[in-house]
Design an enzyme around this catalytic site. Structure first.
Site, PDB file in Angstrom:
ATOM      1  N   LYS A 284       0.873  -1.164   0.000  1.00 16.87           N
ATOM      2  CA  LYS A 284       0.000   0.000   0.000  1.00 16.87           C
ATOM      3  C   LYS A 284       0.912   1.217   0.000  1.00 16.87           C
ATOM      4  O   LYS A 284       1.645   1.460   0.962  1.00 16.87           O
ATOM      5  CB  LYS A 284      -0.905   0.005   1.237  1.00 16.87           C
TER       6      LYS A 284
ATOM      7  N   ASN B 155      -8.992   2.024   9.710  1.00 17.79           N
ATOM      8  CA  ASN B 155      -8.150   1.696  10.852  1.00 17.79           C
ATOM      9  C   ASN B 155      -8.648   2.446  12.074  1.00 17.79           C
ATOM     10  O   ASN B 155      -9.281   1.899  12.954  1.00 17.79           O
ATOM     11  CB  ASN B 155      -6.679   2.000  10.565  1.00 17.79           C
TER      12      ASN B 155
END
Lengths: 364, 275
Positions: free
Chosen positions: B112, B222
């Site tokens: 990522k 997250n």
């Protein structure tokens, strides 16, 4: 009873002192010179901050932490009696502040603290600009603060020295500069030699990793500075979307600023990024920190288990006491009391049975 | 559970897969591993979310000096596809170096790609991102670029070989939800074949639901889970919201109408009640 204790950090010292004053023959293994140079507990800011810590640690740590202040008052007065050293304990609350751009962080903190279970401590409350100035005259670039009653910090450097002296006076023996290789039932191996005891406590913190595979290290970095231009009487926590940095006042114009929290077991020196973050926090809190001397920049690993709560592993002739994570001063007295009670086959504090369960006791 | 007669919905769920860099996935929720109260809570939240892909960060873990800890082992033991990130990198050079280190450490070529252009709101730097993406694709990485929702940037990322896009919903950690639904609709319209994972800025399950309803392939979270007062039940909430949004997208929602269109005939209703 002949007792060996591996590790002369906060836990090892408290246990050695208590056991020696009960008349046991105590030998304390210390990898340092006796001052605790590499102990997480000596480097730490030694905050007693149940409200602030509850944000991440949850209700049980909060409730246990609320008892820490009273526990330390008792321990320190006994320690003063034994060692002749008076260890400073500040407990006039702490203050959380945020810069204007981060005001939401403070609102969020307040909202979450209001949801905590009721305890003996007064609830946190807002301070207006003038109330903030009245409490801490030099925090003059903040428009408000969140006052956290009952929080404080203690002078851990004096504490380590006082515990050392009290252990000496109670007849405890030191084995200094002794790196312990392994600890098992009834023995401590150090320098290739096995030392036998009737009972052994393993209090090596992160250093016990070789014998406790469940243990992990969580790196923390902090700075000790001396700032003669700054007068803060209480710990201050600076709220920020990504960091929570606290500044704890110590005697003689010393301040500890910390701490980073990184999931790493690296013991390498503090990084430039971390040092910048901590120093920016200092400077934006009080410009008087610009001329402060950086006396020490430290990095250390906090010992933690997967639930970030302390544990006791117990076997015949052996107890491993570990996992205080970032709550050495907040939970240390509870953990040590629990360990002593188990050692003496005593039930602990029946009124708080459910709270005590926050410390797991596991057959080793 | 397998003998449950009412399995039509679940069957269609099971077939509703998506593919990225040759890997077929069922879950449309990706979860990060930072900021949880403890590793135990993290593991429980990941389990509750049903995520198959989890991100890991190693920028500050000092991997070069023996960093990492048994948290990494715990993360590996969860048996999920790992998506290491380059969080904390400020330019293409740093991100490329960290990507190579991640590949060795985590034994995956998935990365990522985050290249931060603004320190305060962690906004991606589109120019350095594109540079790093191009190089890493050449180096054989499966690049998941964290980007803004700008159509031209997204097109360029696809041009250099990215097979997936990760446009933000809002700046990282803000919890503001989808700030620019129009931009996402544009991406959906112009780059319909490219999977789009809405990454960053989602705060509530309803935000994730909205993103999925608007046609996002998946969402990545997250902070919204890790910093919730109850991370595990929040993970469950997001899982349900993603499924709800996806069902909404797949099922042909009715158009909104300015007037009521009652589903029960009103023929028998006395006229004075219709005033």
């Amino acid at each position: 009873m002949r007792i060996g204790i591996a590790g002369a950090g906060l836990c090892g010292r408290l246990l050695a002192w208590q056991l020696a004053r009960q008349g046991h023959s105590v030998t304390l293994f210390d990898r340092d010179s006796g001052a605790g140079e590499q102990s997480a507990g000596l480097i730490a800011a030694a905050m007693l901050a149940p409200y602030s810590e509850s944000l991440r640690a949850g209700n049980k740590v909060f409730q246990l932490g609320c008892r820490a202040l009273r526990q330390w008052q008792g321990l320190l007065s006994l320690l003063c009696h034994d060692s002749g050293v008076k260890v400073e304990l500040r407990h006039s609350g702490s203050i959380a502040v945020a810069h204007r751009a981060d005001a939401l962080e403070l609102d969020d903190m307040s909202r979450r603290l209001q949801a905590l279970p009721a305890v003996d401590l007064q609830r946190p409350y807002w301070l207006s600009a003038s109330e903030l100035r009245a409490a801490e005259p030099e925090l003059d670039n903040f428009e408000r603060g969140l006052y956290l009653p009952g929080e404080g910090c203690l002078d851990n450097r004096a504490l380590f020295a006082a515990l050392g002296q009290a252990i000496d006076k109670a007849g405890g023996r030191w084995r200094r500069q002794q790196q312990v290789e392994t600890v098992g039932a009834g023995f401590i191996r150090s320098g290739g030699a096995s030392h036998r005891f009737d009972y052994v406590f393993d209090c090596r913190g992160f250093g016990a990793g070789t014998d406790l595979r469940e243990l992990r290290g969580v790196r923390g970095e902090l700075l000790w500075v001396r700032a003669t231009e700054v007068k803060l009487s209480r710990p201050v926590r600076l709220m920020h979307p990504r960091y929570q940095i606290y500044i704890a006042p110590k005697p003689d114009h010393f301040y500890v600023v910390g701490a980073t929290e990184i999931e790493s077991e690296s013991l390498a020196p503090i990084t430039v990024r971390s040092a910048l973050e901590l120093q920016s926090a200092l400077y934006t809190l009080h410009t008087g920190f610009a001329e402060a001397e950086i006396v020490q920049a430290s990095s250390q690993c906090r010992p933690a288990f997967e639930d970030n709560l302390p544990r006791i592993y117990q076997a015949e002739g052996l107890m491993r006491v570990n996992g205080l994570y970032r709550h050495g001063y907040l939970l240390g007295p509870t953990l040590v009391a629990r360990a002593l009670a188990l050692f003496e086959n005593r039930a602990v504090d029946p009124g708080n049975g459910s709270l005590e369960e926050a410390i797991k006791v596991i057959p080793a | 559970m397998s003998e449950n007669k009412n399995s039509r919905v679940r069957d269609s769920d099971a077939n509703d897969t998506w593919t990225v860099y040759g890997q077929t996935l069922h879950s449309r929720l990706l979860l990060g591993t930072a900021l949880y109260p403890s590793p135990a809570v993290m593991a429980a939240a990941i389990e509750a979310s049903g995520a198959e892909v989890i991100t890991v960060s190693l920028r500050r873990q000092a991997p070069a000096s023996g960093g990492g800890n048994n948290l990494w082992d715990m993360i590996r033991q969860l048996g999920k596809q790992l998506l290491p990130n380059t969080a904390g990198c400020r330019n293409a050079r740093e991100a490329i170096a960290l990507a190579h280190m991640s590949r060795e450490l985590f034994a995956t070529d998935w990365i990522k790609l985050e290249v931060i252009g603004d320190d305060y709101n962690l906004q991606p730097d589109p120019f350095e991102l594109l540079k790093a993406a191009e190089q890493l694709r050449r180096d054989g990485f499966a690049v998941f670029p964290y980007c803004t929702d700008d159509l031209v940037l997204c097109q360029r990322l696809v041009d250099v070989g990215c097979e997936v896009l990760m446009p933000w919903g809002a700046p990282i950690g803000t919890g503001l939800g989808l700030l620019n639904p129009y931009a996402l609709a544009t991406l959906q319209h112009r780059l319909p074949e490219v999977p789009k994972i809405i990454d960053a800025g989602l705060g509530r399950p309803s935000h994730a639901c909205q993103a999925m309803e608007a046609g996002a392939t998946a969402v990545l979270l997250n902070t919204a889970v890790a910093q919730a007062a109850q991370p595990v039940s929040m993970a469950e909430g997001f899982k349900l919201a993603v499924a709800a949004g996806r069902a909404g997208f797949c099922s042909g929602a009715i158009s909104a109408r300015p007037t009521a269109n009652p589903s029960t005939p009103v023929t028998g209703t006395p006229f004075w009640h219709q005033q």
